[in-house]
Design a protein around this motif. Structure first.
Motif, PDB file in Angstrom:
ATOM      1  N   ALA A 207      41.547  94.449  -0.839  1.00  0.00           N
ATOM      2  CA  ALA A 207      42.443  95.067  -1.833  1.00  0.00           C
ATOM      3  C   ALA A 207      43.223  93.980  -2.567  1.00  0.00           C
ATOM      4  N   TRP A 208      43.670  92.981  -1.816  1.00  0.00           N
ATOM      5  CA  TRP A 208      44.389  91.847  -2.443  1.00  0.00           C
ATOM      6  C   TRP A 208      43.466  91.145  -3.462  1.00  0.00           C
ATOM      7  N   ALA A 209      42.224  90.882  -3.053  1.00  0.00           N
ATOM      8  CA  ALA A 209      41.281  90.188  -3.950  1.00  0.00           C
ATOM      9  C   ALA A 209      41.078  91.002  -5.234  1.00  0.00           C
ATOM     10  N   HIS A 210      40.838  92.284  -5.085  1.00  0.00           N
ATOM     11  CA  HIS A 210      40.593  93.115  -6.278  1.00  0.00           C
ATOM     12  C   HIS A 210      41.829  93.157  -7.172  1.00  0.00           C
ATOM     13  N   ALA A 211      43.002  93.203  -6.553  1.00  0.00           N
ATOM     14  CA  ALA A 211      44.242  93.247  -7.354  1.00  0.00           C
ATOM     15  C   ALA A 211      44.408  91.966  -8.181  1.00  0.00           C
ATOM     16  N   HIS A 212      43.749  90.881  -7.731  1.00  0.00           N
ATOM     17  CA  HIS A 212      43.841  89.615  -8.477  1.00  0.00           C
ATOM     18  C   HIS A 212      42.578  89.330  -9.280  1.00  0.00           C
ATOM     19  N   GLY A 213      41.769  90.340  -9.472  1.00  0.00           N
ATOM     20  CA  GLY A 213      40.579  90.187 -10.327  1.00  0.00           C
ATOM     21  C   GLY A 213      39.427  89.461  -9.662  1.00  0.00           C
ATOM     22  N   LEU A 214      39.465  89.286  -8.324  1.00  0.00           N
ATOM     23  CA  LEU A 214      38.365  88.611  -7.624  1.00  0.00           C
ATOM     24  C   LEU A 214      37.355  89.640  -7.133  1.00  0.00           C
ATOM     25  N   ALA A 215      36.092  89.256  -7.136  1.00  0.00           N
ATOM     26  CA  ALA A 215      35.067  90.072  -6.478  1.00  0.00           C
ATOM     27  C   ALA A 215      35.066  89.723  -4.992  1.00  0.00           C
ATOM     28  N   THR A 216      34.404  90.547  -4.180  1.00  0.00           N
ATOM     29  CA  THR A 216      34.368  90.317  -2.729  1.00  0.00           C
ATOM     30  C   THR A 216      32.918  90.356  -2.244  1.00  0.00           C
ATOM     31  N   HIS A 217      32.562  89.347  -1.454  1.00  0.00           N
ATOM     32  CA  HIS A 217      31.208  89.285  -0.872  1.00  0.00           C
ATOM     33  C   HIS A 217      31.336  89.158   0.641  1.00  0.00           C
ATOM     34  N   LEU A 218      30.464  89.857   1.360  1.00  0.00           N
ATOM     35  CA  LEU A 218      30.436  89.758   2.820  1.00  0.00           C
ATOM     36  C   LEU A 218      29.093  89.205   3.275  1.00  0.00           C
ATOM     37  N   ASP A 219      29.138  88.081   4.003  1.00  0.00           N
ATOM     38  CA  ASP A 219      27.940  87.623   4.701  1.00  0.00           C
ATOM     39  C   ASP A 219      27.893  88.418   6.004  1.00  0.00           C
ATOM     40  N   GLY A 220      27.068  89.455   5.992  1.00  0.00           N
ATOM     41  CA  GLY A 220      26.945  90.328   7.156  1.00  0.00           C
ATOM     42  C   GLY A 220      25.639  90.077   7.880  1.00  0.00           C
ATOM     43  N   ALA A 221      25.327  88.786   8.097  1.00  0.00           N
ATOM     44  CA  ALA A 221      24.082  88.453   8.803  1.00  0.00           C
ATOM     45  C   ALA A 221      23.981  89.268  10.097  1.00  0.00           C
ATOM     46  N   ARG A 222      25.137  89.451  10.755  1.00  0.00           N
ATOM     47  CA  ARG A 222      25.170  90.220  12.022  1.00  0.00           C
ATOM     48  C   ARG A 222      26.124  91.403  11.907  1.00  0.00           C
ATOM     49  N   LEU A 223      26.102  92.040  10.749  1.00  0.00           N
ATOM     50  CA  LEU A 223      27.028  93.156  10.534  1.00  0.00           C
ATOM     51  C   LEU A 223      26.699  94.355  11.422  1.00  0.00           C
ATOM     52  N   PHE A 224      25.423  94.529  11.758  1.00  0.00           N
ATOM     53  CA  PHE A 224      25.078  95.645  12.645  1.00  0.00           C
ATOM     54  C   PHE A 224      25.726  95.461  14.026  1.00  0.00           C
ATOM     55  N   ASN A 225      25.861  94.206  14.458  1.00  0.00           N
ATOM     56  CA  ASN A 225      26.558  93.975  15.734  1.00  0.00           C
ATOM     57  C   ASN A 225      28.015  94.423  15.624  1.00  0.00           C
ATOM     58  N   ALA A 226      28.646  94.122  14.498  1.00  0.00           N
ATOM     59  CA  ALA A 226      30.050  94.527  14.300  1.00  0.00           C
ATOM     60  C   ALA A 226      30.154  96.047  14.278  1.00  0.00           C
ATOM     61  N   MET A 227      29.218  96.669  13.578  1.00  0.00           N
ATOM     62  CA  MET A 227      29.241  98.136  13.442  1.00  0.00           C
ATOM     63  C   MET A 227      29.097  98.824  14.806  1.00  0.00           C
TER      64      MET A 227
END
Ligand code: PLP
Length: 345
Positions: free
Chosen positions: A166-186
């Motif tokens: 939310a902070w990034a978007h409020a400052h006009g930044l895009a957001t990228h996630l390297d979720g190489a192991r995102l299924f483990n997090a999920m």
């Protein structure tokens, strides 16, 4: 110091170097052999197209694109978000910054602004705030925040991700996630796909790590973003032809290998318990990676001792042991036993 064990003539019985070492199962190979294929550069491969639409739908994005590796997917994503002279905010420990040969700078003309990661893998919001450049011709244009989840086996807290995106978007930044192991997090968090990617404009998801496919990473984003990434993928030499043969492994893995990641996490916990029971200093694992301290003088001997018992591990002063599809519970017990024998010498 760790002893190099990057190539092996004979497969080890127990390979704890990474979750990338898995071999496709018999059923996965059958799915690959049966795949319908076409020329994917022409958009003709029905299996790739199916994988792309299945995963985009599952994670709630407009579009998805198949890449052969996570490195290529992350790089194409950074290049689709940032132009020449732009900057991205990234953790010092992040794969895109530390382990991809600085590809964003080398090939994308994008300046990284690396920032220290906290012990839990986050980047403090105060650090991000200080690093954001004002609109001034002395500075690169800060365009993007890139995070990684899991990072070194640690899961980023959902509330933290909500706040920083939310902070990034409020400052006009895009957001990228390297979720190489995102299924483990999920799986660890027990949340669904859409929750674990909330706040991100793009996500890179590897099929070749815990999910056990031999290759493949999916990039997710808006249709316009994926159209830009598609152009970069071709420039980076990533336009594949009959890619359905490997994409079929990804489809198979999405169906059969997600829920079972909980087994890898349980095995990591078991391994950590066993090693700390031997008196070793072990970090509490959150997912499938166990970090254990090894006395410097023992590194080489321990590596050889384990290798002689068919156990492959990249032993260093801070050793990472990774559980995966090809590490059953019996392999965990055998590993703890082998460490125990070594310490009792
Ligand atoms: C967090 C993370 N991101 C990206 C990658 C890159 O993936 P690949 O090896 O498919 O290029 C890796 C590889 O291990 C990784 O651990």
């Amino acid at each position: 110091m760790s002893v190099s064990l990057h190539s092996l003539a004979v497969p080890a019985a127990i390979d704890l170097r990474s979750d990338t070492v898995t071999r496709p199962t018999r059923d996965m190979r059958a799915a690959m052999a049966a795949a319908e294929v076409g020329d994917d550069v022409y958009g003709d491969d029905p299996t790739v197209n199916r994988l792309q639409s299945v995963i985009a739908e599952r994670f709630g994005f407009e579009a998805a694109l198949y890449f052969v590796t996570g490195t290529q997917s992350n790089l194409a994503a950074l290049m689709a978000h940032c132009g020449r002279g732009d900057e991205y905010l990234v953790g010092q420990e992040a794969h895109t910054y530390l382990y991809e040969q600085g590809g964003a700078a080398v090939l994308g003309s994008i300046q990284p602004q690396p920032l220290d990661n906290e012990p839990d893998g986050t980047i403090a919001l105060s650090r991000l705030e200080r690093a954001l450049k004002p609109d001034d011709l002395h500075f690169a244009r800060t365009r993007l925040l890139a995070l990684e989840n899991t990072i070194n086996g640690r899961v980023l807290p959902l509330e933290y991700q909500r706040r920083v995106t939310a902070w990034a978007h409020a400052h006009g930044l895009a957001t990228h996630l390297d979720g190489a192991r995102l299924f483990n997090a999920m799986v660890k968090l027990g949340v669904d796909e859409r929750t674990v990617v909330a706040g991100y404009d793009s996500v890179s998801l590897c099929l070749s790590k815990g999910l056990g496919a031999p290759a493949g990473t999916m990039l997710l984003g808006s249709a316009a973003f994926i159209a830009r990434a598609l152009r970069w993928r071709k420039a980076l030499g990533g336009g594949l032809r009959q890619a359905g043969v490997i994409a079929a492994a990804g489809l198979y893995a999405l169906q059969h290998h997600v829920a079972r990641l909980a087994d890898d996490h349980a095995h990591a916990a078991l391994l950590a318990d066993g090693l700390s029971g031997l008196g070793l200093s072990v970090e509490d694992p959150q997912t499938n990676m166990v970090y254990v301290d090894i006395p410097p003088a023992s590194v080489q001997d321990l590596q050889r001792h384990l290798a002689a018992r068919g156990i492959l591990a990249l032993i260093g002063e801070r050793t990472r042991l990774v559980t995966h599809l090809d590490v059953p519970r019996t392999a965990v017990h055998a590993t703890v036993r082998a460490f125990g024998e070594f310490l009792a010498r």
